[in-house]
Write an enzyme that holds these catalytic residues in place. Structure first.
Site, PDB file in Angstrom:
ATOM      1  N   GLU A  79      22.378  24.324  15.866  1.00 18.66           N
ATOM      2  CA  GLU A  79      21.200  23.561  15.446  1.00 18.66           C
ATOM      3  C   GLU A  79      21.511  22.100  15.106  1.00 18.66           C
ATOM      4  O   GLU A  79      20.595  21.280  15.004  1.00 18.66           O
ATOM      5  CB  GLU A  79      20.557  24.236  14.234  1.00 18.66           C
ATOM      6  CG  GLU A  79      19.958  25.596  14.568  1.00 18.66           C
ATOM      7  CD  GLU A  79      18.950  26.058  13.539  1.00 18.66           C
ATOM      8  OE1 GLU A  79      18.482  25.226  12.750  1.00 18.66           O
ATOM      9  OE2 GLU A  79      18.625  27.255  13.553  1.00 18.66           O
ATOM     10  N   GLU A 110      37.333  41.629  17.009  1.00 18.72           N
ATOM     11  CA  GLU A 110      37.864  41.051  15.778  1.00 18.72           C
ATOM     12  C   GLU A 110      39.319  41.456  15.553  1.00 18.72           C
ATOM     13  O   GLU A 110      40.005  40.876  14.721  1.00 18.72           O
ATOM     14  CB  GLU A 110      37.012  41.433  14.583  1.00 18.72           C
ATOM     15  CG  GLU A 110      37.058  42.870  14.162  1.00 18.72           C
ATOM     16  CD  GLU A 110      36.212  43.132  12.919  1.00 18.72           C
ATOM     17  OE1 GLU A 110      36.727  43.780  12.000  1.00 18.72           O
ATOM     18  OE2 GLU A 110      35.048  42.685  12.873  1.00 18.72           O
TER      19      GLU A 110
END
Length: 272
Positions: A79, A110
Site C-alpha cells: 500500500e 516456514e
C-alpha cells in the site's frame, strides 16, 4: 516450558458457548493487544529510528516473514507506493513461499532455511539496508536463518515476536517483543499475535513515512491518484493546501503534475 503463544486458552468448552459469549470473550482478549504494544513502545521507537536512518541514507527496508505475520507485512508494503508515493523497492516484504503466492498459505515453507536469504541476496541486500524478521513464535526457521546470515555480514536486523527470550530476538539488533498472552483458540496466532503485528506494521510504516517526508501537515501530498476516489482526495488536498477555490482548475493542475506535492512545488515556483 511451553511458549506463551502455545499455552492453553483462558477459555474452554467453546462449542457450548453462545454467539454473544464468544464475541464478548474475543473482544476481551483483543483489548489486551493495544496495552501490550504500549509496554514496548520504547523498543518500537528504536526500531523505527533505525529504519528511518537507513532510508534517509539511501538504504532499504525488508520484512522477512512467514505465515499470517508474513502475509500481513506484504499487505502493509504494497500500500505504500499508492498512499505515500514511495518508489517501489525501498520498502519490501520477503514471504516464505513467495509474495506472488500470498493467497496459497504455504505454511510448510516456514521451515525452509535457505529461501529467505536467497531472496535477500537476489535483491542485492547489503549493510546499507535493514531486515526485520516477523515471527509470533520467535523460532521460525525461515526467519531465524535469514537474520543469522544478515548479522554475519553486519546487516542491521530487527524483529517482531510474541514470546520472550527467543532465538530470533537474539539475532535482532532492534527486537520488539510484544507479549499478547495465550490465544483465544490455543495456538492460533493469527488472532491476538496477528492483530498486534497489524497494529505494529501500521505504526511503523506510517511513522517512517512521516519522518522521511512523505506527509505534510496531516495530508497525503505524495498520494498516487490511481483511481477516481484517490484523485478526488488529492484534488481536495491541493485545494486546501494552496487556496485554489475552483475544483476543475485544481484537478487540471494536479493531473499536469502527477501529485499534490509536485503541483505545490510548481505553483510556488510561479509565485516566486
Amino acid at each position: 516450558m511451553t511458549p506463551i503463544t502455545e499455552q492453553s486458552s483462558l477459555y474452554d468448552q467453546l462449542e457450548n458457548k453462545s454467539v454473544e459469549e464468544l464475541t464478548n470473550y474475543i473482544n476481551q482478549e483483543d483489548q489486551k493487544v493495544a496495552k501490550a504494544i504500549k509496554e514496548v513502545l520504547p523498543d518500537v521507537n528504536r526500531l523505527i529510528t533505525a529504519i528511518v536512518d537507513k532510508l534517509n541514507a539511501g538504504g532499504r527496508m525488508f520484512y522477512l516473514g512467514a505465515g499470517s505475520g508474513g502475509r500481513l507485512s506484504v499487505l502493509d508494503v504494497i500500500e505504500l507506493p499508492t498512499t505515500y508515493g514511495l518508489p517501489k523497492g525501498i520498502y519490501n516484504a520477503v514471504l516464505a513461499g513467495g509474495v506472488n503466492r500470498l493467497v496459497d498459505a504455504l505454511e510448510e515453507k516456514e521451515d525452509d532455511i535457505n529461501e529467505g536469504w536467497d531472496v535477500l541476496v537476489a535483491s542485492g541486500i547489503n549493510s546499507g539496508d535493514i531486515v526485520v524478521g516477523i515471527s509470533a513464535s520467535g523460532t521460525t526457521p525461515f526467519v531465524l536463518e535469514g537474520l543469522r546470515k544478515c548479522r554475519s555480514l553486519n546487516i542491521t536486523t530487527g524483529c517482531i515476536v510474541s514470546n520472550p527470550s527467543t532465538p530470533i530476538a537474539a539475532q535482532a539488533d532492534y527486537p520488539v517483543v510484544v507479549i499478547t498472552g495465550p490465544e483465544f483458540i490455543t495456538g492460533s496466532t493469527r488472532m491476538k499475535c496477528g492483530t498486534a503485528q497489524k497494529m505494529l506494521f501500521d505504526m511503523i510504516s506510517t511513522t517512517v513515512m512521516i519522518r522521511i517526508g512523505r506527509i505534510e501537515g496531516n495530508s497525503m501530498v505524495n498520494v498516487n491518484p490511481i483511481n477516481d476516489k484517490i484523485l478526488d482526495r488529492a484534488v481536495k488536498i491541493l485545494m486546501q493546501k494552496t487556496g485554489i477555490a475552483n475544483y476543475s482548475e485544481a484537478k487540471s493542475i494536479l493531473l499536469d503534475h502527477g501529485t499534490v506535492k509536485n503541483a505545490m512545488v510548481e505553483l510556488e515556483k510561479k509565485i516566486n
